[in-house]
Design a protein around this motif. Structure first.
Motif, PDB file in Angstrom:
ATOM      1  N   LEU A  22       0.823  -1.200   0.000  1.00  0.00           N
ATOM      2  CA  LEU A  22       0.000   0.000   0.000  1.00  0.00           C
ATOM      3  C   LEU A  22       0.860   1.255   0.000  1.00  0.00           C
ATOM      4  N   ILE A  40      -7.229  -2.086   0.167  1.00  0.00           N
ATOM      5  CA  ILE A  40      -7.717  -1.734   1.504  1.00  0.00           C
ATOM      6  C   ILE A  40      -8.969  -2.542   1.834  1.00  0.00           C
ATOM      7  N   ASN A  43      -8.064  -6.106   2.755  1.00  0.00           N
ATOM      8  CA  ASN A  43      -7.442  -6.111   4.083  1.00  0.00           C
ATOM      9  C   ASN A  43      -6.514  -7.314   4.289  1.00  0.00           C
ATOM     10  N   ASP A  56       2.669  -2.906   5.968  1.00  0.00           N
ATOM     11  CA  ASP A  56       1.397  -2.892   5.243  1.00  0.00           C
ATOM     12  C   ASP A  56       0.235  -3.155   6.196  1.00  0.00           C
ATOM     13  N   LEU A  60      -2.963  -0.775   6.872  1.00  0.00           N
ATOM     14  CA  LEU A  60      -4.324  -1.260   6.684  1.00  0.00           C
ATOM     15  C   LEU A  60      -5.176  -1.137   7.949  1.00  0.00           C
ATOM     16  N   SER A  65      -8.089   3.739   6.819  1.00  0.00           N
ATOM     17  CA  SER A  65      -8.313   2.446   6.159  1.00  0.00           C
ATOM     18  C   SER A  65      -9.547   1.760   6.723  1.00  0.00           C
TER      19      SER A  65
END
Length: 267
Positions: A22, A40, A43, A56, A60, A65
């Protein structure tokens, strides 16, 4: 202080984010892409190293997010309610999604076999990669993906519906208006009113605030090559624009993080 902040993001934050899926995508022109938002939604942390996967996971789980995943669930819930309302009067739900990306929320809506009988969706976006991914995810579902610049449709909204004898009763704009200045958003809302079927629903989502505003502005780069700086708007100005465009009602809800504004108005 600004110099120290710049050094902090350039020398500490960016190298860390570069190792995560991300983070890296956001830094290199995908901050506002449908593919990034789909990541996102899913997940599932991914990284270019084991440490990157850990970073990451942190990204998230940031408030922004979490709010974005809530947004997906809220979209599905509201569309489901509208679909059931239409089905009760034997009317098919026809959805146009502007700047759709892969439109995972619509794909989840169409996972229900009964919904597939009563709903169709046209997904419009300028990002070919997002559209291709959406086509793969939506295989076998009543969804059509088209590459267009949704800001240059203008009269083509109405011309398309008349030519195809297909007028939408829901137009969804879930991740676009926070990137556009006031004059463009006002025009879009008015254009949609001309295209939408009688008693149809405009369902748009924009942002009132962002709990991770400083991070995204210092790190994120959009598809246009600009910094990820958004337009944040108060409900009062949205109500004014909707009323001026000719809609007859307006409902606005905020998410628990007070980030997204869920706006519904009927023609």
């Amino acid at each position: 202080m600004r110099l120290l902040e710049k050094i902090f993001y350039e020398r500490i934050v960016k190298p860390l984010l570069y190792t995560s899926r991300l983070g890296r995508k956001s830094m290199f022109g995908y901050a506002d892409s449908g593919l990034n938002f789909d990541h996102i939604y899913k997940n599932e942390a991914k990284g270019y190293t084991k440490f990157g996967k850990f970073i990451d996971k942190i990204l998230l789980n940031l408030p922004a997010s979490k709010a974005t995943r809530y947004r997906k669930e809220k979209i599905v819930k509201i569309l489901q309610q509208e679909l059931e309302k239409n089905r009760a009067v034997n009317k098919k739900t026809k959805i146009v999604d502007l700047a759709s990306g892969p439109a995972r929320y619509l794909i989840e809506l169409m996972n229900n076999s009964e919904n597939r009988k009563w709903a169709e969706a046209l997904c419009l976006d300028a990002d070919r990669a997002s559209l291709q991914y959406g086509k793969i995810l939506s295989a076998g579902k009543p969804m059509l993906y088209k590459k267009v610049n949704v800001l240059k449709l203008g009269r083509r909204y109405k011309e398309f519906s008349e030519k195809k004898a297909w007028r939408p009763n829901i137009i969804l704009v879930s991740g676009l208006y926070e990137y556009l200045d006031d004059s463009i958003v006002k025009k879009s809302i008015k254009d949609i009113h001309n295209y939408l079927d009688t008693d149809g629903l405009l369902f748009f989502i924009t942002q009132a605030n962002n709990p991770n505003k400083k991070l995204i502005e210092n790190v994120g780069i959009t598809k246009s090559g600009r910094k990820w700086v958004l337009f944040y708007r108060k409900p009062e100005i949205l109500r004014t624009w909707v009323k001026e465009a000719g809609y007859k009602e307006m409902i606005i809800e905020l998410d628990p993080w007070k980030m997204y504004e869920f706006c519904r108005c009927r023609k």
